[in-house]
Design a protein around this motif. Sequence first.
Motif, PDB file in Angstrom:
ATOM      1  N   LYS A  10      40.802  36.426  60.585  1.00 24.32           N
ATOM      2  CA  LYS A  10      40.571  37.544  61.147  1.00 24.32           C
ATOM      3  C   LYS A  10      39.883  36.799  62.714  1.00 24.32           C
ATOM      4  CE  LYS A  10      37.896  41.407  61.179  1.00 24.32           C
ATOM      5  NZ  LYS A  10      37.222  42.408  60.191  1.00 24.32           N
ATOM      6  N   VAL A  11      40.978  36.666  64.199  1.00 24.42           N
ATOM      7  CA  VAL A  11      40.488  36.398  64.639  1.00 24.42           C
ATOM      8  C   VAL A  11      40.469  37.418  65.574  1.00 24.42           C
ATOM      9  CG1 VAL A  11      41.269  35.387  67.131  1.00 24.42           C
ATOM     10  CG2 VAL A  11      42.205  34.218  64.650  1.00 24.42           C
ATOM     11  N   PHE A  12      39.451  38.103  66.207  1.00 26.54           N
ATOM     12  CA  PHE A  12      39.384  38.971  67.767  1.00 26.54           C
ATOM     13  C   PHE A  12      40.269  37.592  69.030  1.00 26.54           C
ATOM     14  CE2 PHE A  12      36.270  39.759  64.183  1.00 26.54           C
ATOM     15  CZ  PHE A  12      36.582  41.063  64.424  1.00 26.54           C
ATOM     16  N   THR A  19      38.368  43.723  80.845  1.00 22.01           N
ATOM     17  CA  THR A  19      37.266  43.575  81.478  1.00 22.01           C
ATOM     18  C   THR A  19      35.801  42.895  80.920  1.00 22.01           C
ATOM     19  OG1 THR A  19      36.054  45.354  81.013  1.00 22.01           O
ATOM     20  CG2 THR A  19      37.350  45.986  82.044  1.00 22.01           C
ATOM     21  N   VAL A  20      34.680  42.688  81.170  1.00 22.82           N
ATOM     22  CA  VAL A  20      33.502  41.776  81.302  1.00 22.82           C
ATOM     23  C   VAL A  20      32.529  42.848  79.911  1.00 22.82           C
ATOM     24  CG1 VAL A  20      31.193  40.487  81.869  1.00 22.82           C
ATOM     25  CG2 VAL A  20      33.756  40.190  82.946  1.00 22.82           C
ATOM     26  N   LYS A  21      33.175  43.633  80.102  1.00 20.85           N
ATOM     27  CA  LYS A  21      32.134  44.933  79.446  1.00 20.85           C
ATOM     28  C   LYS A  21      33.294  45.502  78.537  1.00 20.85           C
ATOM     29  CE  LYS A  21      31.450  49.768  79.612  1.00 20.85           C
ATOM     30  NZ  LYS A  21      30.732  51.280  80.038  1.00 20.85           N
ATOM     31  N   GLU A  22      34.421  45.292  78.349  1.00 25.96           N
ATOM     32  CA  GLU A  22      35.359  45.388  76.895  1.00 25.96           C
ATOM     33  C   GLU A  22      34.906  43.935  75.882  1.00 25.96           C
ATOM     34  OE1 GLU A  22      38.661  47.844  78.060  1.00 25.96           O
ATOM     35  OE2 GLU A  22      38.871  45.873  78.941  1.00 25.96           O
ATOM     36  N   LEU A  23      34.659  42.689  77.363  1.00 26.43           N
ATOM     37  CA  LEU A  23      34.858  41.521  76.054  1.00 26.43           C
ATOM     38  C   LEU A  23      33.034  41.679  75.683  1.00 26.43           C
ATOM     39  CD1 LEU A  23      35.050  38.692  75.344  1.00 26.43           C
ATOM     40  CD2 LEU A  23      34.172  38.013  77.560  1.00 26.43           C
ATOM     41  N   LEU A  24      32.570  41.778  75.874  1.00 30.89           N
ATOM     42  CA  LEU A  24      30.727  41.804  75.447  1.00 30.89           C
ATOM     43  C   LEU A  24      30.106  43.086  74.656  1.00 30.89           C
ATOM     44  CD1 LEU A  24      28.565  42.370  79.091  1.00 30.89           C
ATOM     45  CD2 LEU A  24      28.649  40.448  77.177  1.00 30.89           C
ATOM     46  N   HIS A  25      31.518  44.117  74.212  1.00 32.48           N
ATOM     47  CA  HIS A  25      31.707  44.823  73.313  1.00 32.48           C
ATOM     48  C   HIS A  25      32.082  44.399  72.005  1.00 32.48           C
ATOM     49  CE1 HIS A  25      32.120  48.572  70.688  1.00 32.48           C
ATOM     50  NE2 HIS A  25      33.013  48.452  70.622  1.00 32.48           N
ATOM     51  N   ILE A  26      33.393  43.009  72.536  1.00 38.36           N
ATOM     52  CA  ILE A  26      33.918  42.638  71.254  1.00 38.36           C
ATOM     53  C   ILE A  26      33.072  41.666  70.536  1.00 38.36           C
ATOM     54  CG2 ILE A  26      35.407  41.113  71.003  1.00 38.36           C
ATOM     55  CD1 ILE A  26      37.517  42.903  72.238  1.00 38.36           C
ATOM     56  N   LEU A  27      32.011  41.092  71.999  1.00 34.08           N
ATOM     57  CA  LEU A  27      31.488  39.884  71.042  1.00 34.08           C
ATOM     58  C   LEU A  27      30.184  40.422  70.576  1.00 34.08           C
ATOM     59  CD1 LEU A  27      30.842  37.730  74.126  1.00 34.08           C
ATOM     60  CD2 LEU A  27      32.588  37.051  72.204  1.00 34.08           C
ATOM     61  N   SER A  29      29.806  43.256  68.982  1.00 36.00           N
ATOM     62  CA  SER A  29      29.488  44.303  67.797  1.00 36.00           C
ATOM     63  C   SER A  29      30.595  43.434  66.457  1.00 36.00           C
ATOM     64  CB  SER A  29      31.075  45.382  68.305  1.00 36.00           C
ATOM     65  OG  SER A  29      32.041  45.231  68.293  1.00 36.00           O
ATOM     66  N   ASN A  30      31.306  42.150  66.963  1.00 40.63           N
ATOM     67  CA  ASN A  30      31.174  41.203  65.990  1.00 40.63           C
ATOM     68  C   ASN A  30      30.400  40.187  65.755  1.00 40.63           C
ATOM     69  OD1 ASN A  30      33.693  42.483  64.541  1.00 40.63           O
ATOM     70  ND2 ASN A  30      34.163  42.395  67.454  1.00 40.63           N
ATOM     71  N   ARG A  31      28.862  40.130  66.302  1.00 38.98           N
ATOM     72  CA  ARG A  31      28.442  38.692  66.486  1.00 38.98           C
ATOM     73  C   ARG A  31      29.373  38.167  66.537  1.00 38.98           C
ATOM     74  NH1 ARG A  31      22.952  41.112  64.447  1.00 38.98           N
ATOM     75  NH2 ARG A  31      23.499  43.004  63.586  1.00 38.98           N
ATOM     76  N   ILE A  32      29.523  37.785  67.412  1.00 41.04           N
ATOM     77  CA  ILE A  32      30.811  35.584  67.399  1.00 41.04           C
ATOM     78  C   ILE A  32      30.072  35.958  68.914  1.00 41.04           C
ATOM     79  CG2 ILE A  32      32.610  36.527  66.123  1.00 41.04           C
ATOM     80  CD1 ILE A  32      34.102  37.700  68.172  1.00 41.04           C
ATOM     81  N   GLY A  33      30.185  34.599  69.561  1.00 40.85           N
ATOM     82  CA  GLY A  33      30.028  33.733  70.685  1.00 40.85           C
ATOM     83  C   GLY A  33      31.072  33.629  71.541  1.00 40.85           C
ATOM     84  N   GLY A  34      32.512  34.218  70.809  1.00 40.99           N
ATOM     85  CA  GLY A  34      33.908  33.547  72.354  1.00 40.99           C
ATOM     86  C   GLY A  34      35.041  34.409  71.443  1.00 40.99           C
ATOM     87  N   VAL A  35      36.056  33.924  72.247  1.00 45.50           N
ATOM     88  CA  VAL A  35      37.135  34.458  71.696  1.00 45.50           C
ATOM     89  C   VAL A  35      38.425  34.008  72.779  1.00 45.50           C
ATOM     90  CG1 VAL A  35      36.725  36.941  71.037  1.00 45.50           C
ATOM     91  CG2 VAL A  35      37.239  36.871  73.518  1.00 45.50           C
ATOM     92  N   PRO A  36      39.529  34.158  71.639  1.00 42.59           N
ATOM     93  CA  PRO A  36      40.610  33.025  72.983  1.00 42.59           C
ATOM     94  C   PRO A  36      41.141  33.973  73.435  1.00 42.59           C
ATOM     95  CG  PRO A  36      40.728  32.508  70.449  1.00 42.59           C
ATOM     96  CD  PRO A  36      39.137  33.689  70.686  1.00 42.59           C
ATOM     97  N   ASP A  50      30.091  33.819  75.887  1.00 44.82           N
ATOM     98  CA  ASP A  50      29.122  34.171  75.840  1.00 44.82           C
ATOM     99  C   ASP A  50      28.793  33.522  76.630  1.00 44.82           C
ATOM    100  OD1 ASP A  50      28.696  32.079  74.357  1.00 44.82           O
ATOM    101  OD2 ASP A  50      26.961  33.651  72.847  1.00 44.82           O
ATOM    102  N   GLY A  51      28.832  32.395  76.778  1.00 42.96           N
ATOM    103  CA  GLY A  51      27.989  30.926  78.134  1.00 42.96           C
ATOM    104  C   GLY A  51      28.584  31.417  79.424  1.00 42.96           C
TER     105      GLY A  51
END
Length: 150
Positions: A10-12, A19-27, A29-36, A50-51
């Motif tokens: 289940k990959v986000f 946008t960075v704002k949309e990225l922050l929402h995904i990170l 709300s799903n308690r994850i630190g990065g995405v492809p 997140d770094g």
Amino acid sequence: MQVRDCMITKVFTVKPSNTVKELLHILNSNRIGGVPVVDDKNHLVGMVSDGDVLRYLAPKPLGIAGLVYIIEDEELEEIIHLKLDTPVKDIMTKRNILYVSPDEEFDKTISLLSRHHLKKLPVVNRAGRVIGVLSRGDIINNISKKIISS
């Protein structure tokens, strides 16, 4: 043991145009630190963490030797708010993106994560599509379940 045995399917993901704002929402709300970062065909085009976001949002030093920060609280909030509309493609890692295949041996993946100080690796199939993610936490969980508990 192979990567397929412990990867998360289940990959986000985000698109380069998110946008960075949309990225922050995904990170968040799903308690994850990065995405492809993927294109419209789900091919891997980058990674963003997140770094990367923190480095982008951090105030840039001014003055001699970069030791002076002249930013008021209100200005900082305003600067961050403006930066939230930046597309992910401007802050993502685009070069030398490391990934593994689902058939990769587990021990090689552990070496890759530790040698490059990575937190996450995308799992990419032969067609170049992201089909999973493997994180340090996933590896620790699997070592605990499959090796230590047996």
